[in-house]
Design a protein around this motif. Structure first.
Motif, PDB file in Angstrom:
ATOM      1  N   GLU A  21       0.722  -1.289   0.088  1.00 37.27           N
ATOM      2  CA  GLU A  21      -0.005   0.029  -0.011  1.00 37.27           C
ATOM      3  C   GLU A  21       0.781   1.182   0.112  1.00 37.27           C
ATOM      4  OE1 GLU A  21      -3.223  -0.194  -0.175  1.00 37.27           O
ATOM      5  OE2 GLU A  21      -3.948  -2.276   0.850  1.00 37.27           O
ATOM      6  N   GLU A  22       2.004   1.246  -0.637  1.00 36.70           N
ATOM      7  CA  GLU A  22       3.012   2.407  -0.517  1.00 36.70           C
ATOM      8  C   GLU A  22       2.367   3.744  -1.174  1.00 36.70           C
ATOM      9  OE1 GLU A  22       5.551   1.506  -4.687  1.00 36.70           O
ATOM     10  OE2 GLU A  22       6.390   1.169  -2.462  1.00 36.70           O
ATOM     11  N   GLU A  23       1.548   3.605  -1.909  1.00 40.47           N
ATOM     12  CA  GLU A  23       0.914   4.680  -2.719  1.00 40.47           C
ATOM     13  C   GLU A  23      -0.128   5.188  -1.564  1.00 40.47           C
ATOM     14  OE1 GLU A  23      -1.694   6.209  -6.406  1.00 40.47           O
ATOM     15  OE2 GLU A  23      -1.080   4.018  -6.421  1.00 40.47           O
ATOM     16  N   ALA A  24      -0.949   4.546  -1.031  1.00 40.33           N
ATOM     17  CA  ALA A  24      -1.993   4.813  -0.123  1.00 40.33           C
ATOM     18  C   ALA A  24      -1.458   5.330   1.156  1.00 40.33           C
ATOM     19  CB  ALA A  24      -3.080   3.855   0.055  1.00 40.33           C
ATOM     20  N   ILE A  25      -0.470   4.384   1.594  1.00 39.45           N
ATOM     21  CA  ILE A  25       0.124   4.871   2.991  1.00 39.45           C
ATOM     22  C   ILE A  25       0.464   6.044   3.167  1.00 39.45           C
ATOM     23  CG2 ILE A  25       2.234   3.849   2.937  1.00 39.45           C
ATOM     24  CD1 ILE A  25      -0.253   2.951   5.692  1.00 39.45           C
ATOM     25  N   SER A  26       1.202   6.473   2.203  1.00 40.26           N
ATOM     26  CA  SER A  26       1.776   8.000   2.191  1.00 40.26           C
ATOM     27  C   SER A  26       1.014   9.191   2.352  1.00 40.26           C
ATOM     28  CB  SER A  26       2.873   8.255   1.210  1.00 40.26           C
ATOM     29  OG  SER A  26       2.082   7.948  -0.260  1.00 40.26           O
ATOM     30  N   VAL A  27      -0.048   8.810   1.909  1.00 43.43           N
ATOM     31  CA  VAL A  27      -1.345   9.697   1.780  1.00 43.43           C
ATOM     32  C   VAL A  27      -2.167   9.706   3.174  1.00 43.43           C
ATOM     33  CG1 VAL A  27      -3.501  10.771   0.668  1.00 43.43           C
ATOM     34  CG2 VAL A  27      -1.474   9.812  -0.745  1.00 43.43           C
ATOM     35  N   MET A  28      -2.560   8.542   3.662  1.00 47.10           N
ATOM     36  CA  MET A  28      -3.505   8.103   4.593  1.00 47.10           C
ATOM     37  C   MET A  28      -2.784   8.448   5.985  1.00 47.10           C
ATOM     38  SD  MET A  28      -6.340   7.517   3.331  1.00 47.10           S
ATOM     39  CE  MET A  28      -7.186   6.856   4.460  1.00 47.10           C
TER      40      MET A  28
END
Length: 372
Positions: free
Chosen positions: A14-21
């Motif tokens: 989830e590297e794309e999402a985790i940096s946002v969330m």
């Protein structure tokens, strides 16, 4: 000093999402003014754990596999008094965290469920099949079987008091964990509240398998409810079998096929009934279910002797009727003998008698450790 709130996030690539969330989750919690920790349970082969650590999360490597296993691992490491669960893929909105925690803070609930179906759902956030058929159907089945009284059983955004969580014997490792948690909360009588939440399209590719995961939820619910899975159809078959046999034997003697059908239904019903009672006794012995009147009756010490008596009488009566048929056959010179109705009755009585005897032994085996 332990934090007040723990947010548990299961991640897998989830590297794309985790940096946002993660920054959004932290911002919401800091605005609330609560002490908190974020526990990321990770099974990734990308940079997800590295990004999570850099953003201040405590990362736990998931050794097992599955959605439920990730949460069970996270719960073991959670130190907060209140635990928030959510997928970090962008589908759930961190701005809804205060809505989930407020009933816990105020003591109005021990377990809070988000509901996407009563909240705001972005276009395309949930497939039509899930929104209109799968989720409502599975939620309806869960409510019928367990009286949970919720509208969105598979919503992944939840909050629970840690002391209440520790009362739930959660074991499921896969996606069915979502249903298991609701079922156990209902069985334990947790004060449960639903709050409407927002639901957005996820960031990245979905890991759900609609039919496989749906079957796993349904499978769990059926296995958790032996009364509906076994006892209800068993009672229907037994009653139908007795009615058909009585109708064909007493009122319409010429209807041999109806008599045979009644015998088959009666025997099948009793076999299913035996499985159902055994399943409920097993559930009580393993602490999965509280004892009821039915299980208390069959968990008595004397059930073996009573079963031997009842089953033995049925078998002896059937055997006596069989001997009568044999003597009639011998008296006719071993020729053609048209006593099919009586033969069906012999088959039914002897089979039922032996079934009762062996069922009594089987249930009594469960009770060996509890006998004085």
């Amino acid at each position: 000093m332990d934090p007040e709130v723990t947010v548990v996030l299961p991640t897998m690539n989830e590297e794309e999402a985790i940096s946002v969330m993660l920054p959004r989750i932290k911002d919401v919690l800091e605005r609330m003014g609560v002490s908190y920790e974020i526990v990321v349970v990770d099974k990734s082969d990308d940079r997800t754990p590295e990004i999570a650590r850099n953003l201040g999360a405590r990362v736990i490597r998931q050794e097992g596999k599955g959605y439920g296993d990730a949460y069970l691992t996270g719960f073991k490491h959670a130190r907060g008094k209140f635990i928030v669960m959510m997928d970090p893929d962008g589908s759930y909105d961190p701005e809804d965290i205060p809505k989930l925690l407020q009933p816990l803070f105020e003591g109005r609930a021990e377990f809070v469920m988000g509901t996407r179906l009563k909240g705001e759902m972005d276009k395309g956030a949930m497939p039509w099949l899930h929104r209109r058929i799968g989720n409502p159907l599975l939620t309806w089945v869960l409510n019928v079987l367990f009286k949970a009284g919720i509208s969105d059983a598979h919503c992944g955004m939840r909050a629970i008091r840690k002391d209440a969580l520790e009362r739930l014997p959660l074991k499921c490792k896969g996606m069915e964990f979502a249903s298991e948690m609701v079922i156990e909360a209902a069985k334990k009588g947790l004060k449960t509240v639903e709050v409407p939440i927002k639901y957005h399209p996820r960031i990245g590719e979905s890991k759900l398998s609609s039919f496989k995961d749906g079957w796993r939820h349904l499978r769990l619910m059926l296995l958790y409810s032996p009364s509906y899975l076994f006892l209800l159809p068993a009672v229907i078959f037994v009653i139908a079998g007795i009615w058909f046999m009585g109708y064909a034997y007493i009122l319409k003697p010429e209807r041999l096929h109806t008599l045979i059908l009644g015998s088959a239904l009666l025997l099948l019903g009793f076999q299913i009934l035996g499985f159902g009672i055994s399943a409920k006794v097993y559930a009580v012995k393993e602490g999965l279910e509280e004892p009821g009147r039915l299980t208390r009756f069959f968990m008595r010490y004397s059930v073996l002797e009573e079963g031997l008596l009842v089953g033995g009488l049925m078998f002896v009566v059937g055997l006596a009727l069989g001997l009568y048929i044999f003597l009639k056959w011998r008296a006719s010179g071993y020729g053609a003998l048209f006593m099919i109705r009586e033969a069906v009755l012999v088959l039914t009585l002897t089979t039922l008698g032996l079934s009762v005897i062996f069922f009594s032994f089987f249930v009594s085996i469960y009770m060996l450790k509890g006998e004085d």
